[in-house]
Design an enzyme around this catalytic site. Structure first.
Site, mmCIF file in Angstrom:
data_model
loop_
_atom_site.group_PDB
_atom_site.id
_atom_site.type_symbol
_atom_site.label_atom_id
_atom_site.label_comp_id
_atom_site.label_asym_id
_atom_site.label_seq_id
_atom_site.Cartn_x
_atom_site.Cartn_y
_atom_site.Cartn_z
ATOM 1 N N PHE A 59 -29.046 66.112 133.611
ATOM 2 C CA PHE A 59 -29.683 66.475 132.340
ATOM 3 C C PHE A 59 -31.191 66.243 132.327
ATOM 4 O O PHE A 59 -31.845 66.528 131.326
ATOM 5 C CB PHE A 59 -29.034 65.704 131.176
ATOM 6 C CG PHE A 59 -29.147 64.206 131.281
ATOM 7 C CD1 PHE A 59 -30.309 63.545 130.905
ATOM 8 C CD2 PHE A 59 -28.077 63.454 131.756
ATOM 9 C CE1 PHE A 59 -30.416 62.163 131.000
ATOM 10 C CE2 PHE A 59 -28.166 62.066 131.854
ATOM 11 C CZ PHE A 59 -29.342 61.424 131.476
ATOM 12 N N ARG A 87 -30.985 49.774 117.709
ATOM 13 C CA ARG A 87 -29.890 50.542 118.301
ATOM 14 C C ARG A 87 -28.768 50.753 117.280
ATOM 15 O O ARG A 87 -28.159 51.823 117.232
ATOM 16 C CB ARG A 87 -29.408 49.886 119.583
ATOM 17 C CG ARG A 87 -30.530 49.921 120.645
ATOM 18 C CD ARG A 87 -30.088 49.611 122.036
ATOM 19 N NE ARG A 87 -29.230 50.639 122.596
ATOM 20 C CZ ARG A 87 -29.630 51.824 123.042
ATOM 21 N NH1 ARG A 87 -30.905 52.177 122.983
ATOM 22 N NH2 ARG A 87 -28.765 52.675 123.556
ATOM 23 N N THR A 93 -25.345 57.812 120.852
ATOM 24 C CA THR A 93 -26.178 58.870 121.441
ATOM 25 C C THR A 93 -25.736 60.250 120.966
ATOM 26 O O THR A 93 -26.560 61.107 120.669
ATOM 27 C CB THR A 93 -26.119 58.788 122.983
ATOM 28 O OG1 THR A 93 -26.532 57.476 123.380
ATOM 29 C CG2 THR A 93 -27.027 59.814 123.623
ATOM 30 N N ARG A 104 -28.894 58.973 113.729
ATOM 31 C CA ARG A 104 -28.389 60.147 114.456
ATOM 32 C C ARG A 104 -27.323 60.896 113.664
ATOM 33 O O ARG A 104 -27.288 62.127 113.682
ATOM 34 C CB ARG A 104 -27.891 59.732 115.829
ATOM 35 C CG ARG A 104 -29.049 59.389 116.761
ATOM 36 C CD ARG A 104 -28.570 58.960 118.115
ATOM 37 N NE ARG A 104 -29.679 58.827 119.057
ATOM 38 C CZ ARG A 104 -29.725 57.913 120.003
ATOM 39 N NH1 ARG A 104 -28.735 57.043 120.151
ATOM 40 N NH2 ARG A 104 -30.760 57.859 120.824
ATOM 41 N N ASN A 114 -31.131 64.509 119.664
ATOM 42 C CA ASN A 114 -30.488 63.412 118.940
ATOM 43 C C ASN A 114 -31.460 62.518 118.164
ATOM 44 O O ASN A 114 -31.191 61.354 117.928
ATOM 45 C CB ASN A 114 -29.587 62.598 119.868
ATOM 46 C CG ASN A 114 -30.342 61.863 120.948
ATOM 47 O OD1 ASN A 114 -31.565 61.937 121.037
ATOM 48 N ND2 ASN A 114 -29.610 61.158 121.791
ATOM 49 N N HIS A 117 -35.161 57.814 120.143
ATOM 50 C CA HIS A 117 -34.977 57.025 121.369
ATOM 51 C C HIS A 117 -35.274 55.583 121.007
ATOM 52 O O HIS A 117 -36.175 55.310 120.209
ATOM 53 C CB HIS A 117 -35.959 57.481 122.459
ATOM 54 C CG HIS A 117 -36.101 56.490 123.581
ATOM 55 N ND1 HIS A 117 -35.301 56.533 124.691
ATOM 56 C CD2 HIS A 117 -36.918 55.410 123.739
ATOM 57 C CE1 HIS A 117 -35.635 55.526 125.497
ATOM 58 N NE2 HIS A 117 -36.617 54.832 124.931
#
EC number: 2.7.4.6
Length: 141
Positions: A59, A87, A93, A104, A114, A117
């Site tokens: 990817f 997080r 993700t 997200r 998404n 980061h």
């Protein structure tokens, strides 16, 4: 829990949706301080260097292409347990697997686009912060 710093990037898809302020409100509402911030349109070289850890992954090219597709907001967040807290705010993700109410789940369209980061560990955070912000541009408050 210790005061930590973590790097956060609001990706091109979320910047294009004009949800920067809503995402910042979530950071601040969770007790995280924004101690450095800037908007940038990453060059291919910068995106490739930043995501070099993924260079061998299938990817990688698509990730780099996406990250240079528009401007991003890059910020350093500071607070108790900042890495894990960020997080948790981001969610999984894959936005389809992210818990309702996470960044997200609310703002991302796909596993590729998404929205955000975030650094995954203290060591990673230190490297990622140094990549975008020389020490003199990060201010405790």
């Amino acid at each position: 829990m210790a005061i930590e710093r973590t790097l956060s990037i609001i990706k091109p898809d979320a910047v294009a949706k004009n949800v920067i302020g809503q995402i910042y409100s979530r950071f601040e509402g969770a007790g995280l301080k924004i101690v450095a911030s800037r908007m940038a349109h990453l060059s291919r070289g910068d995106a490739e260097k930043f995501y070099a850890v993924h260079a061998a992954r299938p990817f990688f090219k698509d990730l780099v292409d996406f990250m240079i597709s528009g401007p991003v907001m890059i910020q350093v967040l500071e607070g108790e347990g900042a890495i894990l807290k960020n997080r948790d705010l981001m969610g999984a993700t894959d936005p389809k697997k992210a818990e309702k109410g996470t960044i997200r789940a609310d703002f991302a369209d796909s596993i590729d686009a998404n929205a955000v980061h975030g650094s995954d560990a203290a060591e990673t955070a230190a490297v990622e912060i140094a990549f975008f912000f020389p020490e003199m541009n990060v201010y405790s408050r």
